[in-house]
Design an enzyme around this catalytic site. Structure first.
Site, PDB file in Angstrom:
ATOM      1  N   HIS A 156       0.823  -1.210   0.000  1.00 15.39           N
ATOM      2  CA  HIS A 156       0.000   0.000   0.000  1.00 15.39           C
ATOM      3  C   HIS A 156       0.863   1.269   0.000  1.00 15.39           C
ATOM      4  CE1 HIS A 156      -3.894  -2.131   1.577  1.00 15.39           C
ATOM      5  NE2 HIS A 156      -3.445  -2.608   0.428  1.00 15.39           N
ATOM      6  N   GLU A 210       0.834   4.011   1.725  1.00 15.17           N
ATOM      7  CA  GLU A 210       1.316   4.488   3.030  1.00 15.17           C
ATOM      8  C   GLU A 210       2.527   3.673   3.478  1.00 15.17           C
ATOM      9  OE1 GLU A 210      -1.689   3.495   2.119  1.00 15.17           O
ATOM     10  OE2 GLU A 210      -3.282   4.366   3.337  1.00 15.17           O
ATOM     11  N   CYS A 215      -6.274   1.857   5.286  1.00 21.44           N
ATOM     12  CA  CYS A 215      -6.826   0.581   5.737  1.00 21.44           C
ATOM     13  C   CYS A 215      -6.292   0.298   7.146  1.00 21.44           C
ATOM     14  CB  CYS A 215      -6.460  -0.546   4.772  1.00 21.44           C
ATOM     15  SG  CYS A 215      -4.729  -1.065   4.856  1.00 21.44           S
ATOM     16  N   CYS A 265      -2.417  -0.275   7.388  1.00 21.64           N
ATOM     17  CA  CYS A 265      -1.663   0.973   7.227  1.00 21.64           C
ATOM     18  C   CYS A 265      -1.887   1.890   8.415  1.00 21.64           C
ATOM     19  CB  CYS A 265      -2.048   1.664   5.923  1.00 21.64           C
ATOM     20  SG  CYS A 265      -1.441   0.795   4.471  1.00 21.64           S
TER      21      CYS A 265
HETATM   22 ZN   LIG Z   1      -3.388   0.126   3.470  1.00 24.02          ZN
END
Ligand SMILES: [Zn+2]
Ligand SMILES: [Zn+2]
Length: 153
Positions: free
Chosen positions: A70, A72, A98, A101
């Protein structure tokens, strides 16, 4: 000449990063900022040199694409790779983080999360952010904030 605000400047950067995403399921960008300076950026993509979803298709397990890291996480890992402290930093993301993260951002010492779009905002993520004293602020990207014709010569 009207200058672009800091919030719009960093949020625009995250949207620019998102355009580099290699997973078509969701194009996300993240910009890590410290003392009004961009210290890292990331987008939703595969490990360096790995297969890309856009070439090989997504690798879906339990309705999640597991091929990508992801945005982040990529931004935080860039800081780890080059030894850049993230304590007290802020992050600008195109989508609400999410749960995974969220935990990584808290643990890395991120103090404020600016997000442009709500995205399945998990109640537990919101709870953890509050618990950790992380400020959440929605900053929508203003349409046409980047206007190259607006520059006074
Ligand atoms: Zn994430
Ligand atoms: Zn994918």
């Amino acid at each position: 000449m009207k200058r672009i605000s800091w919030d719009q400047y960093f949020m625009a950067q995250s949207h620019l990063l998102a355009l580099r995403s290699t997973c078509t399921r969701l194009m996300v960008g993240a910009t890590v900022v410290r003392d009004k300076r961009i210290i890292a950026g990331g987008y939703n993509g595969s490990i360096a040199g790995g297969d890309h979803c856009i070439d090989k298709g997504c690798y879906v397990i339990d309705n999640h694409c597991v091929r990508t890291i992801h945005a982040e996480m990529n931004a935080l890992l860039q800081c780890a790779k080059f030894g850049v402290p993230t304590e007290g930093a802020e992050v600008y993301v195109t989508h609400f983080p999410c749960l995974q993260c969220c935990k990584a951002l808290i643990q890395a010492g991120i103090k404020t999360v600016y997000y442009a779009k709500d995205y399945k905002n998990h109640p537990y993520a919101i709870e953890l952010f509050h618990q950790a004293g992380v400020k959440l602020e929605k900053v929508e990207l203003i349409d046409k904030v980047i206007d190259f014709n607006n520059v006074v010569q």
